[in-house]
Design an enzyme around this catalytic site. Structure first.
Site, PDB file in Angstrom:
ATOM      1  N   CYS A 184     -25.094  -5.534   3.350  1.00 16.83           N
ATOM      2  CA  CYS A 184     -26.263  -6.405   3.240  1.00 16.83           C
ATOM      3  C   CYS A 184     -27.348  -5.720   4.051  1.00 16.83           C
ATOM      4  CB  CYS A 184     -25.980  -7.798   3.787  1.00 16.83           C
ATOM      5  SG  CYS A 184     -27.454  -8.830   3.779  1.00 16.83           S
TER       6      CYS A 184
ATOM      7  N   CYS B  10     -29.791  -8.473   6.207  1.00 14.76           N
ATOM      8  CA  CYS B  10     -29.232  -9.018   7.442  1.00 14.76           C
ATOM      9  C   CYS B  10     -27.738  -8.766   7.390  1.00 14.76           C
ATOM     10  CB  CYS B  10     -29.571 -10.483   7.628  1.00 14.76           C
ATOM     11  SG  CYS B  10     -29.361 -11.492   6.167  1.00 14.76           S
ATOM     12  N   SER B  11     -26.956  -9.771   7.176  1.00 15.93           N
ATOM     13  CA  SER B  11     -25.527  -9.542   7.141  1.00 15.93           C
ATOM     14  C   SER B  11     -24.842 -10.561   6.245  1.00 15.93           C
ATOM     15  CB  SER B  11     -24.926  -9.614   8.536  1.00 15.93           C
ATOM     16  OG  SER B  11     -25.646  -8.796   9.419  1.00 15.93           O
ATOM     17  N   CYS B  12     -25.381 -10.784   5.064  1.00 15.04           N
ATOM     18  CA  CYS B  12     -24.710 -11.684   4.137  1.00 15.04           C
ATOM     19  C   CYS B  12     -23.311 -11.138   3.877  1.00 15.04           C
ATOM     20  CB  CYS B  12     -25.475 -11.767   2.816  1.00 15.04           C
ATOM     21  SG  CYS B  12     -27.077 -12.541   3.004  1.00 15.04           S
TER      22      CYS B  12
END
Lengths: 227, 132
Positions: A121, A124-126
């Site tokens: 991702c 961000c950090s999905c």
């Protein structure tokens, strides 16, 4: 918000520094901020402490990457399920009882001898929590988020993953609406294995696509004998 | 997982044959094993609060992600190397922002409550449960 609030140090009336030996050292700033949030939300009736504890426990201990491993192992051993999974991962995964949070869709991308898939991702950090639990630290780091796209081969090398020459690498960038799960290649030497046995070969990293599924001889030995 | 606990930060865990030159000049890539992903309990609580409020419809997950990625960009611009270890610091900042933006709680209330907790610690004898 989010800045240092340490300037705000109005003392409560009645507090005396005279008995400083008889106190508890306050914890770090983030701890106090979370306590402030939680206690106010609980007072307003917006949050039930038991529900918070339940969420923590679920993601810490119950989800882990094991849900994902069950999905992969079933796909390896059940062709009809695999077809469903590749066509409509959201529905196939829900059918196993793993329900997503806010309507995000799941897509399962299948590794083949020609193409290896990797998930990142970049924004961000999905992360597909429902099937993999919470993301590992490196997944959330800027180097991974940048280099998975600019230098996927280098990232794979850092994980010790070597692909046969000529294998193409496809990188999938997650969003809040779409999460990806890699369906790794079923390792050789596993003919006739049932889903339960196959599940041991499926690691979290293989479902993110930075490693391959384990070979049968790589299955970790658990305390108490071979699993 | 009984792997070598020393194999973190950019060192391949199982690859005798990977030439080290491949990794040279590249930024460190933090590594971990299948272990706990929360370094401290407050991180788990902040995580759960966001999930719970989202479940209850106070904001959508898309809104969360939008705010979260903006916060990470802001932090990077401010010099955070963003190696994953500050992830929950960002998470908490966004949680506070979204809660106050939505009017669920007010910033002054959060600040004074935080101070009340600090004082509660200071006035509680060591070893006793800290309560407001």
């Amino acid at each position: 918000m989010g800045q240092d609030h340490s300037n705000d140090n109005a003392h409560e009336p009645g507090h005396s520094h005279a008995h400083h030996h008889d106190h508890t050292e306050p914890p770090a700033d983030p701890v106090l901020r979370v306590k402030a949030l939680e206690s106010l939300l609980v007072e307003k009736g917006l949050v039930d402490p038991a529900a918070i504890d339940a969420i923590v426990e679920t993601y810490e201990t119950k989800v882990g990457p094991r849900n994902g491993a069950k999905v992969v192992a079933r796909a390896w051993s059940d062709p009809a399920f695999k077809k469903h999974l590749l066509e409509d991962a959201t529905a196939a995964i829900s059918s196993m009882g793993y329900i997503g949070r806010q309507g995000e869709h799941m897509k399962v991308v299948e590794n083949t001898h020609e193409r290896h898939n990797m998930v990142v991702c970049t924004l961000c950090s999905c992360y597909p929590w429902t099937v993999l639990g919470l993301p590992p630290v490196w997944y959330k780091s800027a180097p991974y988020r940048a280099r998975a796209v600019s230098d996927p081969k280098g990232v794979l090398a850092e994980f010790g993953t070597e692909l046969p020459k000529g294998t193409k690498i496809k990188v999938w960038d997650s969003t809040s609406e779409m999460r990806f799960l890699v369906l790794p290649l079923r390792p050789k030497g596993t003919a006739g294995w049932n889903a339960e046995r196959l599940e041991q070969l499926v690691t979290r990293n293989s479902m993110i696509g930075v490693e391959l599924a384990l070979r049968p001889d790589q299955i970790p030995v658990k305390s108490g004998g071979k699993a | 997982m009984d792997k070598d606990p020393g194999s973190v930060l950019g060192q391949p865990t199982k690859s005798e044959e990977v030439p080290l030159t491949l990794c040279k000049g590249l930024p460190d890539l933090p590594r971990d094993e299948d272990g706990p992903v929360f370094a401290e309990p407050w991180q788990a609580q902040a995580f759960a609060l966001a999930v719970r409020l989202c479940d209850q419809g106070h904001f959508t997950w898309a809104e969360w992600v939008e705010n979260f990625s903006a916060e990470i960009k802001r932090a990077q611009a401010a010099g955070d190397p963003d190696l994953g270890n500050t992830y929950y610091d960002h998470w908490l900042a966004v949680l506070e922002k979204i809660i106050t933006d939505k009017g669920i709680l007010q910033t002054p209330d959060l600040l004074s409550r935080k101070e009340q907790w600090r004082q509660a610690y200071l006035s509680t004898p060591h070893g006793k449960a800290v309560e407001l």
